[in-house]
Every structure is written in C-alpha cells, then in structure tokens.
Design a protein around this motif. Structure first.
Motif, PDB file in Angstrom:
ATOM      1  N   GLN A 168       1.959   6.899  -6.737  1.00 16.90           N
ATOM      2  CA  GLN A 168       0.996   7.954  -7.077  1.00 16.90           C
ATOM      3  C   GLN A 168       1.602   9.333  -6.823  1.00 16.90           C
ATOM      4  O   GLN A 168       1.454  10.247  -7.629  1.00 16.90           O
ATOM      5  N   THR A 169       2.288   9.465  -5.701  1.00 18.47           N
ATOM      6  CA  THR A 169       2.934  10.736  -5.370  1.00 18.47           C
ATOM      7  C   THR A 169       3.992  11.074  -6.413  1.00 18.47           C
ATOM      8  O   THR A 169       4.106  12.229  -6.845  1.00 18.47           O
ATOM      9  N   HIS A 170       4.747  10.081  -6.844  1.00 21.97           N
ATOM     10  CA  HIS A 170       5.769  10.288  -7.867  1.00 21.97           C
ATOM     11  C   HIS A 170       5.137  10.817  -9.152  1.00 21.97           C
ATOM     12  O   HIS A 170       5.629  11.765  -9.760  1.00 21.97           O
ATOM     13  N   LYS A 171       4.041  10.209  -9.555  1.00 25.69           N
ATOM     14  CA  LYS A 171       3.363  10.650 -10.776  1.00 25.69           C
ATOM     15  C   LYS A 171       2.849  12.084 -10.640  1.00 25.69           C
ATOM     16  O   LYS A 171       2.964  12.889 -11.565  1.00 25.69           O
ATOM     17  N   GLU A 172       2.288  12.415  -9.473  1.00 25.92           N
ATOM     18  CA  GLU A 172       1.787  13.771  -9.244  1.00 25.92           C
ATOM     19  C   GLU A 172       2.918  14.788  -9.256  1.00 25.92           C
ATOM     20  O   GLU A 172       2.791  15.863  -9.856  1.00 25.92           O
ATOM     21  N   VAL A 221       0.837  -1.202   0.000  1.00 29.65           N
ATOM     22  CA  VAL A 221       0.000   0.000   0.000  1.00 29.65           C
ATOM     23  C   VAL A 221       0.872   1.252   0.000  1.00 29.65           C
ATOM     24  O   VAL A 221       0.622   2.200  -0.755  1.00 29.65           O
ATOM     25  N   ILE A 222       1.909   1.262   0.812  1.00 29.35           N
ATOM     26  CA  ILE A 222       2.792   2.429   0.883  1.00 29.35           C
ATOM     27  C   ILE A 222       3.511   2.648  -0.442  1.00 29.35           C
ATOM     28  O   ILE A 222       3.620   3.786  -0.919  1.00 29.35           O
ATOM     29  N   GLU A 280       2.452   1.754  -3.368  1.00 28.62           N
ATOM     30  CA  GLU A 280       1.442   2.233  -4.319  1.00 28.62           C
ATOM     31  C   GLU A 280       1.210   3.732  -4.150  1.00 28.62           C
ATOM     32  O   GLU A 280       1.166   4.477  -5.120  1.00 28.62           O
ATOM     33  N   LYS A 281       1.112   4.182  -2.913  1.00 28.24           N
ATOM     34  CA  LYS A 281       0.941   5.618  -2.641  1.00 28.24           C
ATOM     35  C   LYS A 281       2.163   6.401  -3.088  1.00 28.24           C
ATOM     36  O   LYS A 281       2.047   7.497  -3.630  1.00 28.24           O
ATOM     37  N   LEU A 282       3.341   5.856  -2.865  1.00 30.62           N
ATOM     38  CA  LEU A 282       4.569   6.513  -3.300  1.00 30.62           C
ATOM     39  C   LEU A 282       4.591   6.642  -4.813  1.00 30.62           C
ATOM     40  O   LEU A 282       4.993   7.669  -5.357  1.00 30.62           O
TER      41      LEU A 282
END
Length: 75
Positions: A17-21, A10-11, A13-15
């Motif tokens: 998403q943050t990278h893409k943003e 999960v972490i 996956e969030k990382l």
C-alpha cells in the motif's frame, strides 16, 4: 511459528500500500514539475522543495523495489 507468517503477510500488505501511495505521489509531483521550466524550478523555493520530495520518494521506491521486486509487479 504460524503467527509470524501472519505478521509478515500484514507487513508486506502495508508495504504494498505504501509503495502504491509513493508511486502515486511521484507521478503527481512529476506532473506538477513538468508544468514548469528548469529555470522556474531553480528560482522558486517551493518548486525546489517539491523536486526534493519527488526525488526522495523516487529513491525510497527504488530501494523498496530492489529489495522486494514483487511490489513493482503489483502496481
């Protein structure tokens, strides 16, 4: 220990998403700054702030990509 594997997934996956943003923001800020001359940027406080934000985001991205090279490949 399986619950740790789930948490790590999960972490990560969030990382990702943050990278893409952050990548999206860096590209957008670059695009905006490319519409101005160096002189305009140096003489406009808002543009200086935008450049600082862009540089900070790029620095964060570089650090994350060095630590987790797989994130960069997913972009």
């Amino acid at each position: 220990m399986e619950h740790y594997q789930t948490m790590i997934g999960v972490i990560l996956e969030k990382l990702g998403q943050t990278h893409k943003e952050l990548s999206f923001n860096v590209q957008g800020l670059n695009s905006l700054l490319n519409n101005h001359t160096s002189e305009e940027i140096e003489n406009t406080p808002e543009l200086l702030t935008i450049r600082e934000l862009r540089d900070s985001y790029a620095e964060i991205l570089g650090t994350v990509e060095r630590r987790f090279p797989g994130l960069k490949e997913d972009v």
